[in-house]
Enzyme design. Structure first.
Site, PDB file in Angstrom:
ATOM      1  N   SER A  96       0.786  -1.059  -0.107  1.00 37.65           N
ATOM      2  CA  SER A  96       0.072   0.068  -0.099  1.00 37.65           C
ATOM      3  C   SER A  96       0.848   1.364   0.089  1.00 37.65           C
ATOM      4  O   SER A  96       1.742   1.464   0.765  1.00 37.65           O
ATOM      5  CB  SER A  96      -0.848   0.017   1.270  1.00 37.65           C
ATOM      6  OG  SER A  96      -1.827   1.211   1.366  1.00 37.65           O
ATOM      7  N   GLY A  97       0.677   2.199  -1.088  1.00 34.39           N
ATOM      8  CA  GLY A  97       1.315   3.491  -0.884  1.00 34.39           C
ATOM      9  C   GLY A  97       2.595   3.218  -1.951  1.00 34.39           C
ATOM     10  O   GLY A  97       3.112   4.511  -1.991  1.00 34.39           O
ATOM     11  N   THR A 104      -2.165   1.902  -7.922  1.00 38.33           N
ATOM     12  CA  THR A 104      -3.042   2.424  -8.790  1.00 38.33           C
ATOM     13  C   THR A 104      -2.655   3.481  -9.675  1.00 38.33           C
ATOM     14  O   THR A 104      -3.309   3.400 -10.974  1.00 38.33           O
ATOM     15  CB  THR A 104      -3.976   2.970  -7.785  1.00 38.33           C
ATOM     16  OG1 THR A 104      -4.540   2.078  -6.692  1.00 38.33           O
ATOM     17  CG2 THR A 104      -5.213   3.729  -8.304  1.00 38.33           C
ATOM     18  N   ASN A 128      -0.927   5.087   2.521  1.00 38.27           N
ATOM     19  CA  ASN A 128      -1.264   5.747   1.313  1.00 38.27           C
ATOM     20  C   ASN A 128      -2.626   6.412   1.315  1.00 38.27           C
ATOM     21  O   ASN A 128      -3.380   5.994   2.238  1.00 38.27           O
ATOM     22  CB  ASN A 128      -1.343   4.650   0.395  1.00 38.27           C
ATOM     23  CG  ASN A 128      -1.539   5.068  -1.034  1.00 38.27           C
ATOM     24  OD1 ASN A 128      -1.461   6.377  -1.375  1.00 38.27           O
ATOM     25  ND2 ASN A 128      -1.864   4.319  -1.888  1.00 38.27           N
ATOM     26  N   SER A 161      -5.270   4.321  -1.225  1.00 38.93           N
ATOM     27  CA  SER A 161      -4.911   3.024  -1.195  1.00 38.93           C
ATOM     28  C   SER A 161      -6.208   2.117  -1.732  1.00 38.93           C
ATOM     29  O   SER A 161      -7.164   2.288  -1.416  1.00 38.93           O
ATOM     30  CB  SER A 161      -4.524   2.393   0.068  1.00 38.93           C
ATOM     31  OG  SER A 161      -4.300   1.156   0.294  1.00 38.93           O
ATOM     32  N   SER A 162      -5.788   1.159  -2.780  1.00 41.66           N
ATOM     33  CA  SER A 162      -6.735   0.441  -3.175  1.00 41.66           C
ATOM     34  C   SER A 162      -6.936  -0.838  -2.391  1.00 41.66           C
ATOM     35  O   SER A 162      -6.034  -1.433  -1.828  1.00 41.66           O
ATOM     36  CB  SER A 162      -6.483  -0.202  -4.633  1.00 41.66           C
ATOM     37  OG  SER A 162      -6.158   0.857  -5.551  1.00 41.66           O
ATOM     38  N   GLY A 193       0.328  -6.124  -2.704  1.00 41.27           N
ATOM     39  CA  GLY A 193       1.687  -6.844  -2.323  1.00 41.27           C
ATOM     40  C   GLY A 193       1.783  -7.553  -1.245  1.00 41.27           C
ATOM     41  O   GLY A 193       0.921  -7.456  -0.533  1.00 41.27           O
ATOM     42  N   GLU A 220       2.204  -8.498   2.239  1.00 41.17           N
ATOM     43  CA  GLU A 220       1.865  -7.855   3.709  1.00 41.17           C
ATOM     44  C   GLU A 220       2.320  -8.411   4.942  1.00 41.17           C
ATOM     45  O   GLU A 220       2.319  -9.486   5.124  1.00 41.17           O
ATOM     46  CB  GLU A 220       0.603  -7.279   3.832  1.00 41.17           C
ATOM     47  CG  GLU A 220      -0.200  -6.262   2.744  1.00 41.17           C
ATOM     48  CD  GLU A 220      -1.377  -5.737   3.050  1.00 41.17           C
ATOM     49  OE1 GLU A 220      -2.098  -6.332   3.963  1.00 41.17           O
ATOM     50  OE2 GLU A 220      -1.716  -4.846   2.163  1.00 41.17           O
TER      51      GLU A 220
END
Length: 1127
Positions: free
Chosen positions: A201-202, A206, A256, A259-260, A486, A488
């Site tokens: 995330s971040g 996206t 982020n 973040s998606s 990704g 985590e």
């Protein structure tokens, strides 16, 4: 143990000045430089390294082996010296030694697979060097590594797009447009393509997906001579899908701001490549694992999904009143994270963009507000208050939030409250209703929110796909873009992290297989001999998760049990997998409710809390029936595909068993969708983009080494290095190799051999081990580290040639400078010698002239003397002859005696005269010398007098003032003067006034009086020396007394003497003026000048001496005497 000769060859790379890497806890990998050559002693290898930044060797510590180095650096990150020490028995390969740094020219290489030393720190530092130089993209073989710069960079313009149009990837610098262009060109050849965009995330997943879709939407016009910015309706709809999915599926997290919270696979379908211009005809979106827990809970500094905040901020007043919307802080689902506003994000503008995107996607405005109606209802559900009691939860039917949410959903509030606070069990066909605690009631309430929002999100995806697939079919060529989370690894990892890491295990397996397949295909195409490459496969880890008796299967089994718990799940897992044969599962050291899975990146400990509930992720059948009876047609449409419809259609009074309404678990659904995704990707050519987040603070171009290294390990980039190192990681085309390393052979070979033959000669002449290289059809294949070896040899050769060139060049420059200096020196010497010769000639001429003058003067003087002496001699001779003649005459008869006497007298007189004249001549000569010395003396005095003239002129002004004072003194003695005149004592001597002064009471024996009428500049002198008064006071004497008369008589005698003295001074002045004639052409002093100091001093001394001797009672000043006029 490695052989000694092989080890010695390896240690040649660890000479003084070579650089290597060491693990660092803060910076990932740090760089050190060898301070001395590697040595072997005491059955161990010794290498002393120093810190590259400081260059100091201090505080050295003994280390043994790479693992010890890592631990030591982690414990002591500030040490600046490392003494590497490793026993020979522990060295089995080059990997046991510190990893070496690549040549400097590879520090910013575009493709990391071209590195000579291809290992983890080399990849890490290659990415770091490029990122710090503001190059955010780097290739690593087939993978594009994208670093998030956290600021806008001007590399995504239309002009940049056109530069990549029609170009091969190798022809341009690393860029995401290069991947998109490569996919497009391969698709035109009839091969479906897929791009996997992954990262935490971040990291920028996206945004990277958006850039790829923008490029593919405009790629058909990039190669036109006049590119058009106009897109088709379908292309606009494809791009419009991004804002919709971001509003409903993205949220702010600590890492982020956008973040998606779901994975998506977008398939872009293209028209037939052989039908003319190729363009996007449609698209299809598949989503995976929407984060449902975010709807009901957000950690601190995080937000719920963007759409809720956009509604609260931008909905018109009428709609806000209708939907019951207020500020975001008034809703329990929105205020938990205390981050309702994002910096630099305007929710009002974002809501407008979302509405425009929905319209572009074919959603009418009326239907849009039905969507927003559902969203508002979910916010009110979160505000329903559940009152806790002892054994039963309760809720007020007059709760404003309850009334509003049931109104918006179109459901019965009483039934809704009933089945939130109660639970129905069916045992042997009979229904039993019981109360539930407040925690279970809150969970039931929140389950409604999660189910409805999930159905809404799925409906949006279906609507977007329906609109995008109007002009295309699944049989068309497509390019797929997978935007997925990704790997985590947090402090606390739950069911969501488990599913995400499971997906990454599947993707990594596919990625490894793809890299392995590409690697082996390259060897086969080049026709080289090769053996099967072995690499670490994560198949067993995937089998642990998705096998028939894997973790997901046991989780589903426990979820279907009525009394299933998280603790029972962990117990089952430990029973099945906590065995020595299972290498990918472990029990944690502490705690009994957690379990550990050893993933390819890192081991992750999962907390089993809420695993069962999250896997079920469904609401009770009773609540489903309540929703199925809704009067809101849009809500019924959302739930149309669920089993709610079937349950609602059951006749009243019939008991429905749970088996008939069995709902698939979230884990099984995710597993099935993931398998479908892998099947789709295996039918395509895959491309990989790994997005990396460089720092936690989101600072522009700041690099945190440890954080980046963990992401590189998680994204699988380092796994490709291991696969490449197992074969021949360094591959260079013959032309490139021959061009760069042709210097290592003679010029004749470079001129006569082609590229392949020249490459073969270079390699075989330098590398003695045939296992280090192979020759393919178009490339030379080299083992790890050989490019660095060739680079060092090339560097040595270049250094030799440079030194040789510098030597010849310096010799030419020095020789040229020497010739110039020599010529300049000769020219200077010529002029100097000419000048000196002329100077000596001039001096000789002067000396010669002086000699000639002196000779002429001496000759003239000698002639004069000679003439005089000759005259005297002649006279003397005459006298002698006369005497001789006289003697002769005596011998003759007696002559006249008178005549003889006369002649003798004459002779005697002449002799005396001669003697006198000789003496006079000598006296005159001495006078001439005296006069010459006097002349020189006067010249010196003249110069001294000239220097004092200026001072004397200044004193004249003061003397004039003194003159006025003495005028008053003259008046003072006026009466005395009149008495003297009466007594006959007035004695003026010409122009020199000397007036004795007497009166009746006292008498001044003598006084100089300078009347103003007779005052001349020649007589002025210093104040003390012009008017020196000598006064002798006597007692008052009566007039006519004898004593008085005797004194007056004495004064008269003195006056006479003074008069004679003045006359003598004038005569002296006259004589001195005679000597000055001939010394200067004009008088030294004119009429108005002051007498020279030298003459004044001489006369002063003379007068003082004369006057003092005779008159001790009187003292007179030196007198100014006017110099004689020059003739």
């Amino acid at each position: 143990m490695i052989e000694t000769d092989v080890l010695q060859r390896l240690l040649l790379d660890y000479q003084k000045g070579s650089r290597a890497y060491f693990k660092h806890a803060l910076h990932g990998w740090s760089m050190a430089e060898a301070a001395s050559d590697a040595t072997i002693s005491s059955n161990a290898v010794h290498i002393l390294f120093k810190d590259v930044d400081s260059g100091e060797v201090k505080g050295a510590s003994n280390l043994e082996g790479p693992q010890t180095i890592e631990n030591w650096c982690a414990a002591k990150p500030n040490k600046q010296a490392i003494e590497f020490k490793l026993a020979l028995s522990k060295i089995n390969s080059a990997s046991d030694l510190p990893p070496l740094k690549n040549p400097d020219f590879m520090d910013h290489v575009d493709d990391l697979s071209l590195l000579s030393h291809l290992h983890e720190p080399a990849v890490f530092w290659g990415i770091k060097n490029r990122f710090l130089s503001k190059r955010i993209y780097t290739y690593s073989g087939m993978v594009l590594i994208a670093m998030n710069p956290f600021e806008r960079v001007d590399i995504y313009t239309d002009e940049i797009m056109r530069k990549f149009g029609g170009k091969k990837r190798a022809e341009m610098t690393p860029h995401i447009y290069g991947i998109a262009e490569e996919c497009y060109r391969a698709m035109l050849e009839g091969k479906n393509q897929s791009v996997v965009v992954s990262g935490e995330s971040g990291a920028g997943k996206t945004q990277s997906t958006r850039y790829i879709m923008q490029y593919l939407a405009a790629v058909d016009s990039l190669t036109d001579s006049e590119p058009s910015n106009l897109r088709s309706e379908t292309e606009e709809a494809v791009l419009a899908s991004n804002p919709i999915l971001e509003s409903f599926g993205n949220a702010k997290t600590t890492r982020n701001d956008n973040s998606s919270r779901f994975g998506k696979f977008v398939q872009l379908f293209f028209s037939n490549p052989y039908s003319g211009k190729v363009h996007i005809t449609g698209a299809k979106v598949q989503t995976y694992l929407l984060e449902r827990s975010r709807l009901i809970y957000q950690p601190d500094t995080e937000r719920n999904y963007h759409i809720f905040y956009q509604l609260c901020a931008a909905a018109p007043l009428a709609e806000k009143k209708m939907l019951g919307l207020t500020a975001w802080k008034n809703f329990a689902y929105l205020r938990q994270g205390n981050a309702g506003v994002i910096r630099n994000v305007n929710d009002v503008e974002e809501f407008r963009t979302t509405q425009e995107a929905l319209s572009t996607a074919g959603v009418p405005v009326a239907l849009q507000w039905e969507i927003f109606r559902i969203c508002a209802a979910l916010l009110h559900i979160g505000n329903i208050e559940i009152a806790p009691n002892r054994d039963a939860a309760s809720c007020s039917e007059i709760d404003a939030a309850l009334i509003k949410c049931t109104e918006l959903l179109g459901i019965n509030s009483s039934e809704f409250i009933q089945w939130i606070t109660k639970k129905q069990n069916i045992i042997r066909g009979e229904k039993f209703v019981k109360n539930v605690k407040s925690e279970a009631a809150v969970a039931a309430r929140d389950s409604v929110t999660k189910v409805i929002y999930t159905k809404l999100f799925d409906w949006l995806v279906k609507t977007i796909n329906k609109n995008l697939m109007r002009e295309s079919t699944d049989s068309q060529q497509f390019i797929g873009v997978l935007d997925i989370y990704g790997f985590e690894h947090f402090a606390t990892n739950s069911f969501e992290q488990f599913c995400i890491n499971y997906a990454n295990e599947k993707l990594q397996q596919e990625f490894n297989a793809h890299v392995f397949r590409i690697e082996q295909e390259g060897y086969i195409q080049e026709g080289i001999q090769w053996t099967m490459i072995e690499f670490t496969d994560n198949k067993q880890c995937i089998e642990l998760i998705e096998g028939k008796l894997g973790i997901l299967a046991l989780l589903d089994e426990e979820s279907r049990l009525q009394n299933g718990t998280d603790a029972n799940l962990v117990t089952k897992l430990n029973t099945h997998f906590a065995t020595p044969s299972q290498k990918f599962y472990a029990k944690p050291r502490f705690g009994t409710t957690d379990f550990v899975v050893k993933h390819y990146a890192v081991s992750v400990q999962y907390a089993s809390h809420n695993f069962i509930d999250k896997n079920k992720d469904s609401m009770s059948d009773e609540l489903k029936q309540v929703l199925a009876k809704s009067t809101n047609p849009f809500l019924r449409e959302l739930l149309a595909d669920d089993q709610v419809s079937a349950i609602a259609a059951v006749p009243a009074g019939k008991v429905v068993g749970r088996a008939s309404a069995k709902t698939p678990t979230l884990g099984s659904v995710f597993k099935a969708s993931l398998q479908d995704l892998m099947a789709t990707m295996r039918k395509t050519e895959s491309h990989y983009i790994r997005c990396i987040k460089p720092n936690m603070a989101k600072e522009p171009f700041q690099f945190e080494g440890a954080m980046v290294l963990s992401q590189l390990q998680a994204c699988g980039v380092l796994e490709t290095i291991k696969i490449s190192n197992a074969g021949y990681p360094n591959k260079l085309e013959y032309a490139i190799f021959a061009t760069r390393y042709g210097l290592l052979v003679d010029a004749l070979s470079r001129a006569t051999f082609d590229n392949k033959a020249l490459t073969m000669k270079i390699v075989t002449s330098i590398l003695t081990d045939p296992s280090k290289y192979q020759f393919g059809k178009t490339k030379v294949f080299l083992k790890n580290g050989q490019i660095a070896f060739f680079e060092n040899r090339r560097k040595d050769r270049v250094r030799h040639l440079v030194v040789l060139t510098q030597k010849n060049f310096k010799r030419t420059i020095i020789q040229r400078n020497y010739e110039r200096t020599k010529a300049a020196t000769i020219t200077i010497q010529t002029f100097a010698r000419s000048f000196l010769a002329r100077k000596r000639l001039t001096e000789k001429k002067k000396v010669r002239s002086a000699i000639v003058i002196q000779s002429l003067w001496r000759a003239s003087r000698a002639k004069a003397v000679f003439s005089k002496q000759k005259s005297l001699i002649i006279r003397l001779q005459s006298a002698i002859r006369i005497q001789t003649a006289r003697k002769t005459r005596l011998s003759l008869p007696m002559r006249d005696s008178a005549t003889s006497v006369s002649l003798e007298n004459t002779l005697s007189t002449l002799t005396k005269t001669v003697v006198v004249q000789v003496g006079q001549i000598a006296a005159l000569q001495s006078k001439v010398g005296s006069y010459e010395s006097q002349i020189n003396n006067w010249k010196g005095k003249y110069e001294a007098a000239s220097s004092e003239i200026g001072i004397l002129k200044e004193e004249i002004v003061d003397l004039k003032a003194e003159r006025d004072m003495y005028k008053e003194e003259r008046d003072f003695f006026a009466n005395t003067l009149s008495n003297c005149i009466q007594d006959g004592l007035l004695a003026p001597f010409g122009d020199f006034p000397f007036i004795p002064d007497t009166n009746e009471d006292s008498c001044t024996v003598a006084r100089f009086s300078l009347p103003e009428s007779k005052l001349k500049p020649e007589w002025t002198e210093r104040r003390e020396s012009i008017l020196a008064h000598a006064r002798v006071s006597f007692a008052p004497m009566p007039r006519g007394s004898e004593l008085r008369d005797s004194l007056i008589s004495s004064l008269k005698t003195q006056n006479e003497f003074l008069k004679s003295t003045v006359e003598s001074l004038r005569s002296v002045q006259h004589r001195s003026s005679i000597y000055q004639v001939g010394i200067r052409s004009k008088s030294i002093y004119e009429e108005d000048d002051i007498l020279a100091e030298a003459e004044r001093e001489r006369q002063k001394a003379l007068l003082n001496r004369r006057i003092t001797n005779r008159y001790s009672v009187m003292r007179r000043p030196p007198m100014a005497v006017k110099s004689a006029e020059d003739p």
